[in-house]
Design a protein around this motif. Structure first.
Motif, PDB file in Angstrom:
ATOM      1  N   GLU A  31      61.074   7.733  63.156  1.00 25.84           N
ATOM      2  CA  GLU A  31      61.618   8.129  61.854  1.00 25.84           C
ATOM      3  C   GLU A  31      60.906   7.402  60.720  1.00 25.84           C
ATOM      4  O   GLU A  31      60.710   7.960  59.639  1.00 25.84           O
ATOM      5  N   LEU A  32      60.463   6.159  60.962  1.00 25.88           N
ATOM      6  CA  LEU A  32      59.716   5.427  59.933  1.00 25.88           C
ATOM      7  C   LEU A  32      58.323   6.009  59.748  1.00 25.88           C
ATOM      8  O   LEU A  32      57.818   6.090  58.627  1.00 25.88           O
ATOM      9  N   VAL A  33      57.698   6.409  60.844  1.00 29.67           N
ATOM     10  CA  VAL A  33      56.373   7.046  60.759  1.00 29.67           C
ATOM     11  C   VAL A  33      56.480   8.327  59.937  1.00 29.67           C
ATOM     12  O   VAL A  33      55.676   8.571  59.027  1.00 29.67           O
ATOM     13  N   ALA A  34      57.469   9.137  60.246  1.00 28.18           N
ATOM     14  CA  ALA A  34      57.648  10.402  59.526  1.00 28.18           C
ATOM     15  C   ALA A  34      57.917  10.150  58.046  1.00 28.18           C
ATOM     16  O   ALA A  34      57.391  10.862  57.179  1.00 28.18           O
ATOM     17  N   GLU A  35      58.713   9.148  57.752  1.00 27.14           N
ATOM     18  CA  GLU A  35      59.027   8.831  56.353  1.00 27.14           C
ATOM     19  C   GLU A  35      57.776   8.355  55.614  1.00 27.14           C
ATOM     20  O   GLU A  35      57.536   8.754  54.469  1.00 27.14           O
ATOM     21  N   ALA A  36      56.982   7.507  56.237  1.00 28.26           N
ATOM     22  CA  ALA A  36      55.761   7.014  55.597  1.00 28.26           C
ATOM     23  C   ALA A  36      54.782   8.157  55.340  1.00 28.26           C
ATOM     24  O   ALA A  36      54.164   8.222  54.269  1.00 28.26           O
ATOM     25  N   ILE A  37      54.649   9.060  56.300  1.00 27.25           N
ATOM     26  CA  ILE A  37      53.757  10.205  56.105  1.00 27.25           C
ATOM     27  C   ILE A  37      54.296  11.103  54.995  1.00 27.25           C
ATOM     28  O   ILE A  37      53.527  11.594  54.162  1.00 27.25           O
ATOM     29  N   TRP A  38      55.593  11.293  54.944  1.00 27.26           N
ATOM     30  CA  TRP A  38      56.182  12.091  53.869  1.00 27.26           C
ATOM     31  C   TRP A  38      55.885  11.457  52.510  1.00 27.26           C
ATOM     32  O   TRP A  38      55.499  12.141  51.552  1.00 27.26           O
ATOM     33  N   LEU A  39      56.058  10.140  52.422  1.00 29.81           N
ATOM     34  CA  LEU A  39      55.761   9.431  51.176  1.00 29.81           C
ATOM     35  C   LEU A  39      54.282   9.546  50.819  1.00 29.81           C
ATOM     36  O   LEU A  39      53.916   9.739  49.658  1.00 29.81           O
ATOM     37  N   GLY A  40      53.409   9.425  51.814  1.00 37.04           N
ATOM     38  CA  GLY A  40      51.972   9.570  51.569  1.00 37.04           C
ATOM     39  C   GLY A  40      51.614  10.945  51.057  1.00 37.04           C
ATOM     40  O   GLY A  40      50.803  11.089  50.131  1.00 37.04           O
TER      41      GLY A  40
END
Length: 102
Positions: A31-40
């Motif tokens: 979920e953190l990976v997905a959130e970071a990619i979304w933010l990027g």
């Protein structure tokens, strides 16, 4: 959106935090990976001509793209190993039954 001079001042810190979120998630917290990619991706939409933003997004997307096939391959290998183990157990148990019948 803040003025340009404030964006330049704050961008390095924002990119560092996004990468830290990605890095923390890469240890198994998807979920953190997905959130970071979304933010990027959101940053890339807001600042489409910024090479640091595009670079960060690329740094996150490349390993993530390789991670899914690796996971699938490992899952397949484990499944095949379990199938071979089950087959070996069946064969061993049928050999036991054959020898006890004699």
């Amino acid at each position: 959106m803040p003025p340009d001079h404030l964006i330049r001042e704050r961008l390095d810190a924002v990119l560092a935090v996004v990468y830290l979120i990605f890095n923390e998630g890469y240890g198994g917290r998807d979920e953190l990976v997905a959130e970071a990619i979304w933010l990027g991706r959101a940053l890339a939409e807001l600042l489409p001509n910024n090479p640091e933003v595009r670079g960060l997004l690329a740094m996150m997307l490349l390993p993530e793209a390789a991670r899914a096939p690796t996971r699938a391959l490992l899952t397949d290998l484990v499944a095949r190993r379990c199938q071979l183990l089950a087959l070996a157990l069946i064969l061993l148990s049928s050999d036991d039954q054959d020898s006890s019948a004699e």
